[in-house]
Design a protein around this motif. Structure first.
Motif, PDB file in Angstrom:
ATOM      1  N   MET A 104     -27.704  10.426  -0.663  1.00 16.26           N
ATOM      2  CA  MET A 104     -28.788   9.910   0.161  1.00 16.26           C
ATOM      3  C   MET A 104     -29.255   8.570  -0.367  1.00 16.26           C
ATOM      4  O   MET A 104     -29.047   8.253  -1.536  1.00 16.26           O
ATOM      5  N   SER A 105     -29.897   7.801   0.508  1.00 16.00           N
ATOM      6  CA  SER A 105     -30.491   6.527   0.094  1.00 16.00           C
ATOM      7  C   SER A 105     -31.504   6.785  -1.014  1.00 16.00           C
ATOM      8  O   SER A 105     -32.195   7.811  -1.012  1.00 16.00           O
ATOM      9  N   VAL A 106     -31.597   5.842  -1.940  1.00 16.41           N
ATOM     10  CA  VAL A 106     -32.582   5.970  -3.026  1.00 16.41           C
ATOM     11  C   VAL A 106     -34.007   6.024  -2.472  1.00 16.41           C
ATOM     12  O   VAL A 106     -34.923   6.468  -3.168  1.00 16.41           O
ATOM     13  N   ASP A 107     -34.199   5.607  -1.235  1.00 15.91           N
ATOM     14  CA  ASP A 107     -35.520   5.618  -0.604  1.00 15.91           C
ATOM     15  C   ASP A 107     -35.807   6.898   0.177  1.00 15.91           C
ATOM     16  O   ASP A 107     -36.913   7.072   0.688  1.00 15.91           O
ATOM     17  N   ASN A 108     -34.828   7.790   0.290  1.00 14.01           N
ATOM     18  CA  ASN A 108     -34.978   9.009   1.083  1.00 14.01           C
ATOM     19  C   ASN A 108     -35.553  10.131   0.208  1.00 14.01           C
ATOM     20  O   ASN A 108     -34.845  11.017  -0.257  1.00 14.01           O
ATOM     21  N   ILE A 109     -36.851  10.085  -0.006  1.00 11.08           N
ATOM     22  CA  ILE A 109     -37.542  11.018  -0.907  1.00 11.08           C
ATOM     23  C   ILE A 109     -37.360  12.465  -0.462  1.00 11.08           C
ATOM     24  O   ILE A 109     -37.154  13.355  -1.287  1.00 11.08           O
ATOM     25  N   GLY A 110     -37.420  12.721   0.851  1.00 12.45           N
ATOM     26  CA  GLY A 110     -37.251  14.079   1.361  1.00 12.45           C
ATOM     27  C   GLY A 110     -35.908  14.666   0.985  1.00 12.45           C
ATOM     28  O   GLY A 110     -35.825  15.816   0.528  1.00 12.45           O
ATOM     29  N   SER A 111     -34.840  13.899   1.133  1.00 14.88           N
ATOM     30  CA  SER A 111     -33.497  14.391   0.792  1.00 14.88           C
ATOM     31  C   SER A 111     -33.321  14.558  -0.710  1.00 14.88           C
ATOM     32  O   SER A 111     -32.621  15.469  -1.161  1.00 14.88           O
ATOM     33  N   ILE A 112     -33.944  13.699  -1.486  1.00 16.17           N
ATOM     34  CA  ILE A 112     -33.893  13.848  -2.944  1.00 16.17           C
ATOM     35  C   ILE A 112     -34.508  15.192  -3.334  1.00 16.17           C
ATOM     36  O   ILE A 112     -33.942  15.945  -4.137  1.00 16.17           O
TER      37      ILE A 112
END
Length: 191
Positions: free
Chosen positions: A138-146
């Motif tokens: 996931m994108s480093v900005d995708n907090i939900g997926s992290i």
């Protein structure tokens, strides 16, 4: 496909992962339309789907993916209402690995549904497909997926720099993974 037995996975009593059929095209299009702005930040290709006919083409690709034994993409249904998509992007049969994909309606985010679905998909990858490694990127900005990856017990492997083109330009991608032996040990520890 329309007349064949449906591919479905029970996540819990009222949550089901089910293969999308052409009869689901309108509901699929409406779901994407409602979430277009929400999803386009991390899924710029969603803008390519502009009509019910476009979603029918996407469903045809999903059906072909399953028939080619190259993973699957299924609808996430709660009480027969389509609220998202989840599945395996591909299966690398040579190296026995796969990558999980998912997205959910903005109104259902933060409720643990995505995490439950991803856990079930990981179980299917290891138990049904007998794979060795499951990846989530996931994108480093995708907090939900992290958060989903971490709640599902995946390990952070690193960052692939400028690895995916989004509408805002290239983004770095976080890579998480879990191995079958780790999954099996974790499953034994829980029981």
């Amino acid at each position: 496909w329309e007349g064949k037995v449906l591919f479905s996975i029970t996540v819990r009593k009222n949550i089901l992962l089910r293969l999308l059929l052409h009869k689901d095209a309108k509901a699929f299009f409406e779901l994407m339309n409602r979430n277009r702005e929400h999803l386009s930040r991390f899924m710029p290709r969603i803008t390519e789907t502009k009509s019910v006919e476009d979603t029918e083409k996407v469903i045809t690709l999903f059906l072909k993916q399953l028939s080619d034994n190259n993973g699957f993409r299924a609808g996430i249904f709660i009480d027969d209402q389509l609220i998202g998509i989840a599945g395996l992007k591909y299966i690398d049969w040579l190296n026995l690995k796969t990558e999980v994909m998912y997205w959910i309606d903005k109104n259902y985010g933060g409720k643990g549904i995505t995490t439950e679905c991803v856990r079930k998909i990981i179980e299917v990858a290891f138990i049904q497909y007998n794979l060795n490694k499951v990846i989530i990127r996931m994108s480093v900005d995708n907090i939900g997926s992290i958060k989903v990856a971490e709640k599902c017990g995946l390990h952070f492997e690193g960052i692939n720099r400028q690895d995916e083109m989004l509408s805002t330009g290239f983004t770095d991608m976080r890579v998480y993974s879990i191995l079958k032996e780790e999954y099996c040990k974790h499953s034994r520890d829980i029981t």
